[in-house]
Design a protein around this motif. Structure first.
Motif, PDB file in Angstrom:
ATOM      1  N   LEU A 162      33.538  48.447  44.324  1.00 44.25           N
ATOM      2  CA  LEU A 162      34.088  48.876  42.855  1.00 44.25           C
ATOM      3  C   LEU A 162      35.522  48.412  42.673  1.00 44.25           C
ATOM      4  O   LEU A 162      35.631  48.109  41.548  1.00 44.25           O
ATOM      5  CB  LEU A 162      34.006  50.482  43.086  1.00 44.25           C
ATOM      6  CG  LEU A 162      32.628  51.285  42.873  1.00 44.25           C
ATOM      7  CD1 LEU A 162      32.989  52.715  42.514  1.00 44.25           C
ATOM      8  CD2 LEU A 162      31.856  50.782  41.524  1.00 44.25           C
ATOM      9  N   LEU A 163      36.355  48.520  43.775  1.00 48.34           N
ATOM     10  CA  LEU A 163      37.562  47.821  43.543  1.00 48.34           C
ATOM     11  C   LEU A 163      37.697  46.357  43.054  1.00 48.34           C
ATOM     12  O   LEU A 163      38.157  45.974  42.124  1.00 48.34           O
ATOM     13  CB  LEU A 163      38.426  47.806  44.747  1.00 48.34           C
ATOM     14  CG  LEU A 163      38.899  49.190  45.247  1.00 48.34           C
ATOM     15  CD1 LEU A 163      39.685  49.333  46.474  1.00 48.34           C
ATOM     16  CD2 LEU A 163      39.653  49.923  44.033  1.00 48.34           C
ATOM     17  N   THR A 164      36.703  45.590  43.577  1.00 46.58           N
ATOM     18  CA  THR A 164      36.390  44.337  43.048  1.00 46.58           C
ATOM     19  C   THR A 164      35.847  44.153  41.729  1.00 46.58           C
ATOM     20  O   THR A 164      36.192  43.370  40.815  1.00 46.58           O
ATOM     21  CB  THR A 164      35.411  43.675  44.012  1.00 46.58           C
ATOM     22  OG1 THR A 164      36.006  43.603  45.474  1.00 46.58           O
ATOM     23  CG2 THR A 164      35.111  42.075  43.604  1.00 46.58           C
ATOM     24  N   SER A 165      35.106  45.090  41.307  1.00 48.83           N
ATOM     25  CA  SER A 165      34.588  45.193  40.013  1.00 48.83           C
ATOM     26  C   SER A 165      35.395  45.542  39.045  1.00 48.83           C
ATOM     27  O   SER A 165      35.279  45.257  38.017  1.00 48.83           O
ATOM     28  CB  SER A 165      33.204  46.263  39.936  1.00 48.83           C
ATOM     29  OG  SER A 165      33.534  47.636  40.083  1.00 48.83           O
ATOM     30  N   GLY A 166      36.521  46.070  39.385  1.00 56.61           N
ATOM     31  CA  GLY A 166      37.593  46.341  38.393  1.00 56.61           C
ATOM     32  C   GLY A 166      38.427  45.224  38.378  1.00 56.61           C
ATOM     33  O   GLY A 166      38.874  44.839  36.870  1.00 56.61           O
ATOM     34  N   ILE A 167      38.287  44.362  39.197  1.00 56.03           N
ATOM     35  CA  ILE A 167      38.858  43.008  38.978  1.00 56.03           C
ATOM     36  C   ILE A 167      38.190  42.077  38.202  1.00 56.03           C
ATOM     37  O   ILE A 167      38.720  41.541  37.290  1.00 56.03           O
ATOM     38  CB  ILE A 167      39.245  42.171  40.490  1.00 56.03           C
ATOM     39  CG1 ILE A 167      40.287  43.130  41.150  1.00 56.03           C
ATOM     40  CG2 ILE A 167      39.816  40.959  39.984  1.00 56.03           C
ATOM     41  CD1 ILE A 167      40.358  42.584  42.529  1.00 56.03           C
ATOM     42  N   THR A 168      36.795  41.942  38.471  1.00 57.85           N
ATOM     43  CA  THR A 168      35.919  41.114  37.492  1.00 57.85           C
ATOM     44  C   THR A 168      35.717  41.575  36.067  1.00 57.85           C
ATOM     45  O   THR A 168      35.775  40.755  35.279  1.00 57.85           O
ATOM     46  CB  THR A 168      34.618  41.254  38.169  1.00 57.85           C
ATOM     47  OG1 THR A 168      34.115  42.480  38.347  1.00 57.85           O
ATOM     48  CG2 THR A 168      34.615  40.435  39.532  1.00 57.85           C
ATOM     49  N   VAL A 169      35.965  42.902  35.730  1.00 58.17           N
ATOM     50  CA  VAL A 169      35.936  43.335  34.484  1.00 58.17           C
ATOM     51  C   VAL A 169      37.107  43.022  33.677  1.00 58.17           C
ATOM     52  O   VAL A 169      37.100  42.661  32.530  1.00 58.17           O
ATOM     53  CB  VAL A 169      35.615  44.824  34.292  1.00 58.17           C
ATOM     54  CG1 VAL A 169      36.809  45.731  34.705  1.00 58.17           C
ATOM     55  CG2 VAL A 169      35.044  45.117  32.887  1.00 58.17           C
ATOM     56  N   THR A 170      38.182  42.947  34.357  1.00 58.81           N
ATOM     57  CA  THR A 170      39.705  42.659  34.092  1.00 58.81           C
ATOM     58  C   THR A 170      39.600  41.269  33.636  1.00 58.81           C
ATOM     59  O   THR A 170      39.955  40.696  32.553  1.00 58.81           O
ATOM     60  CB  THR A 170      40.735  43.021  34.777  1.00 58.81           C
ATOM     61  OG1 THR A 170      40.689  44.389  35.141  1.00 58.81           O
ATOM     62  CG2 THR A 170      41.955  42.776  34.073  1.00 58.81           C
ATOM     63  N   ILE A 171      38.918  40.167  34.515  1.00 54.53           N
ATOM     64  CA  ILE A 171      38.852  38.912  34.156  1.00 54.53           C
ATOM     65  C   ILE A 171      37.902  38.700  32.840  1.00 54.53           C
ATOM     66  O   ILE A 171      38.384  37.754  32.075  1.00 54.53           O
ATOM     67  CB  ILE A 171      38.165  38.343  35.368  1.00 54.53           C
ATOM     68  CG1 ILE A 171      39.128  38.188  36.556  1.00 54.53           C
ATOM     69  CG2 ILE A 171      37.825  36.849  35.027  1.00 54.53           C
ATOM     70  CD1 ILE A 171      38.674  37.708  37.976  1.00 54.53           C
ATOM     71  N   ALA A 172      36.841  39.499  33.047  1.00 51.23           N
ATOM     72  CA  ALA A 172      36.131  39.437  31.619  1.00 51.23           C
ATOM     73  C   ALA A 172      36.862  39.707  30.502  1.00 51.23           C
ATOM     74  O   ALA A 172      36.725  39.009  29.376  1.00 51.23           O
ATOM     75  CB  ALA A 172      34.853  40.307  31.542  1.00 51.23           C
ATOM     76  N   HIS A 173      37.592  40.702  30.464  1.00 50.88           N
ATOM     77  CA  HIS A 173      38.627  41.151  29.543  1.00 50.88           C
ATOM     78  C   HIS A 173      39.580  40.030  28.896  1.00 50.88           C
ATOM     79  O   HIS A 173      39.667  39.679  27.747  1.00 50.88           O
ATOM     80  CB  HIS A 173      39.453  42.383  29.500  1.00 50.88           C
ATOM     81  CG  HIS A 173      39.943  42.986  28.712  1.00 50.88           C
ATOM     82  ND1 HIS A 173      40.656  44.161  28.359  1.00 50.88           N
ATOM     83  CD2 HIS A 173      39.545  42.737  27.174  1.00 50.88           C
ATOM     84  CE1 HIS A 173      41.109  44.515  27.342  1.00 50.88           C
ATOM     85  NE2 HIS A 173      40.537  43.937  26.511  1.00 50.88           N
ATOM     86  N   TRP A 174      39.923  39.285  29.648  1.00 47.57           N
ATOM     87  CA  TRP A 174      40.921  38.197  29.741  1.00 47.57           C
ATOM     88  C   TRP A 174      40.176  37.005  28.835  1.00 47.57           C
ATOM     89  O   TRP A 174      40.461  36.235  27.912  1.00 47.57           O
ATOM     90  CB  TRP A 174      41.430  37.365  30.726  1.00 47.57           C
ATOM     91  CG  TRP A 174      42.447  38.446  31.394  1.00 47.57           C
ATOM     92  CD1 TRP A 174      43.199  39.315  30.674  1.00 47.57           C
ATOM     93  CD2 TRP A 174      42.947  38.386  32.967  1.00 47.57           C
ATOM     94  NE1 TRP A 174      43.906  39.997  31.998  1.00 47.57           N
ATOM     95  CE2 TRP A 174      43.735  39.385  33.084  1.00 47.57           C
ATOM     96  CE3 TRP A 174      42.499  37.466  33.770  1.00 47.57           C
ATOM     97  CZ2 TRP A 174      44.521  39.615  34.212  1.00 47.57           C
ATOM     98  CZ3 TRP A 174      43.292  37.730  35.147  1.00 47.57           C
ATOM     99  CH2 TRP A 174      44.188  38.706  35.213  1.00 47.57           C
ATOM    100  N   GLY A 175      38.814  37.033  29.262  1.00 46.09           N
ATOM    101  CA  GLY A 175      37.875  36.074  28.455  1.00 46.09           C
ATOM    102  C   GLY A 175      37.853  36.295  27.334  1.00 46.09           C
ATOM    103  O   GLY A 175      37.618  35.462  26.331  1.00 46.09           O
ATOM    104  N   PHE A 176      37.679  37.728  26.738  1.00 44.28           N
ATOM    105  CA  PHE A 176      37.472  38.238  25.433  1.00 44.28           C
ATOM    106  C   PHE A 176      38.963  37.822  24.684  1.00 44.28           C
ATOM    107  O   PHE A 176      38.666  37.162  23.478  1.00 44.28           O
ATOM    108  CB  PHE A 176      37.091  39.622  25.336  1.00 44.28           C
ATOM    109  CG  PHE A 176      35.762  39.936  25.409  1.00 44.28           C
ATOM    110  CD1 PHE A 176      34.902  40.126  24.501  1.00 44.28           C
ATOM    111  CD2 PHE A 176      35.348  40.195  26.937  1.00 44.28           C
ATOM    112  CE1 PHE A 176      33.730  40.564  24.780  1.00 44.28           C
ATOM    113  CE2 PHE A 176      34.058  40.659  26.996  1.00 44.28           C
ATOM    114  CZ  PHE A 176      33.231  40.860  26.094  1.00 44.28           C
ATOM    115  N   VAL A 177      39.801  38.170  25.203  1.00 45.53           N
ATOM    116  CA  VAL A 177      41.170  37.698  24.405  1.00 45.53           C
ATOM    117  C   VAL A 177      41.191  36.261  23.926  1.00 45.53           C
ATOM    118  O   VAL A 177      41.876  35.788  23.103  1.00 45.53           O
ATOM    119  CB  VAL A 177      42.299  38.054  25.262  1.00 45.53           C
ATOM    120  CG1 VAL A 177      43.582  38.001  24.802  1.00 45.53           C
ATOM    121  CG2 VAL A 177      42.156  39.785  25.472  1.00 45.53           C
ATOM    122  N   LYS A 178      40.891  35.423  25.032  1.00 40.72           N
ATOM    123  CA  LYS A 178      40.964  33.869  24.791  1.00 40.72           C
ATOM    124  C   LYS A 178      39.670  33.531  24.288  1.00 40.72           C
ATOM    125  O   LYS A 178      40.050  32.035  24.017  1.00 40.72           O
ATOM    126  CB  LYS A 178      41.312  33.293  26.424  1.00 40.72           C
ATOM    127  CG  LYS A 178      42.572  33.693  27.037  1.00 40.72           C
ATOM    128  CD  LYS A 178      42.870  32.961  28.289  1.00 40.72           C
ATOM    129  CE  LYS A 178      41.777  33.534  29.330  1.00 40.72           C
ATOM    130  NZ  LYS A 178      41.999  32.476  30.764  1.00 40.72           N
TER     131      LYS A 178
END
Length: 288
Positions: A162-178
């Motif tokens: 779950l801690l790793t999933s918090g990182i991956t969903v944040t990486i996805a969010h950066w993808g949305f912004v960019k």
């Protein structure tokens, strides 16, 4: 009505009357009634339960589809976006209160009830012989002996997932912004996969608890609080994984822009909430 830059010039969007709320109510009625009849060995109950789930699934697909079409059509202006954000915030707050009640029950049992029962046991003959003031109480007159769950093994692995999933969903969010579609897709896919693995491991943990540790819902206050907290959290992981799966399908389809992607943000908020709740569970249920 004129549309400029994909946003209505009206201050607020009012949708047409929808059939989905009544279908959702019918689904919940059949699920509740079917469960009640089923556990009382009424054969029609399981059919009603299955019908309820089918109606619920159809309602979710239909309602999701309407909202997605309205969003892509540009019906949701700034005021609607503002309302969505407040609505999701209050929903997550209600979930915080939901879990606070269960954590409160755990706290009361461990900090208040057990010491008071220990005092009664030492001064009166109100309790069963040989009662020990300890958490968890491993046996009793109506509680079969069991082994409490340890933090090592599957719980620790699930915490890492779950801690790793918090990182991956944040990486996805950066993808949305960019507006990086590849980053969005990979981040969301990884998050959903980690959530599915978490659920599979939790099923394995429950099977081990029932078959080898003799830990069940009937194992006193410990068994009840353990399965209520971890079970409801697992249900929330399932809901979050479904939400993120819908977002993944929309990304693959080509939906969302850097300026308009609140559907994903709402799912990401929910997923971070699920992560935080699990950290509390891991500390207070497994470790302490």
């Amino acid at each position: 009505m004129n549309v400029e830059n994909g946003i209505h010039d009206a201050p607020y969007f009012v949708p047409q009357p929808s059939k989905w709320p009544i279908m959702g109510s019918l689904a919940l009625f059949f699920i509740t009634a079917g469960t009640a009849f089923g556990i009382n060995n009424v054969s029609i109950g399981w059919y009603a339960l299955g019908l309820g789930f089918l109606v619920l699934i159809g309602m979710l697909f239909g309602w999701f589809g309407d909202v997605i079409r309205e969003s892509n059509h540009g019906d949701y202006g700034p005021q609607v976006d503002y309302s969505f954000r407040w609505g999701m915030s209050w929903f997550i707050f209600s979930e915080v209160m939901f879990f606070s009640a269960f954590f409160g029950a755990l706290f009361y049992t461990r900090v208040v009830s057990v010491p008071e029962l220990g005092w009664f046991s030492n001064t009166h003959d109100y309790l069963w012989p040989m009662f020990h003031q300890a958490w968890p109480a491993l046996s009793g007159p109506k509680v079969a002996p069991y082994t409490p769950m340890e933090a090592v093994g599957i719980p620790a692995i699930n915490t890492g997932l779950l801690l790793t999933s918090g990182i991956t969903v944040t990486i996805a969010h950066w993808g949305f912004v960019k507006n990086n579609r590849r980053q969005m897709t990979l981040g969301l896919a990884a998050t959903v996969l980690l959530g599915v693995i978490f659920l599979c491991l939790q099923v394995k943990e429950y099977h081990h608890a029932y078959t080898e540790m003799h830990l069940t819902l009937a194992s006193g206050a410990y068994g009840m609080t353990f399965f209520m907290l971890t079970g409801f959290h697992g249900m929330h992981v399932l809901v979050g994984a479904i939400m993120l799966s819908v977002m993944l399908a929309r990304v693959i389809k080509g939906d969302f822009t850097p300026a308009h992607h609140f559907g994903f943000e709402a799912a990401a908020w929910y997923w971070h909430f699920v992560d935080v709740v699990w950290l509390g569970l891991f500390i207070f249920v497994y470790c302490l």
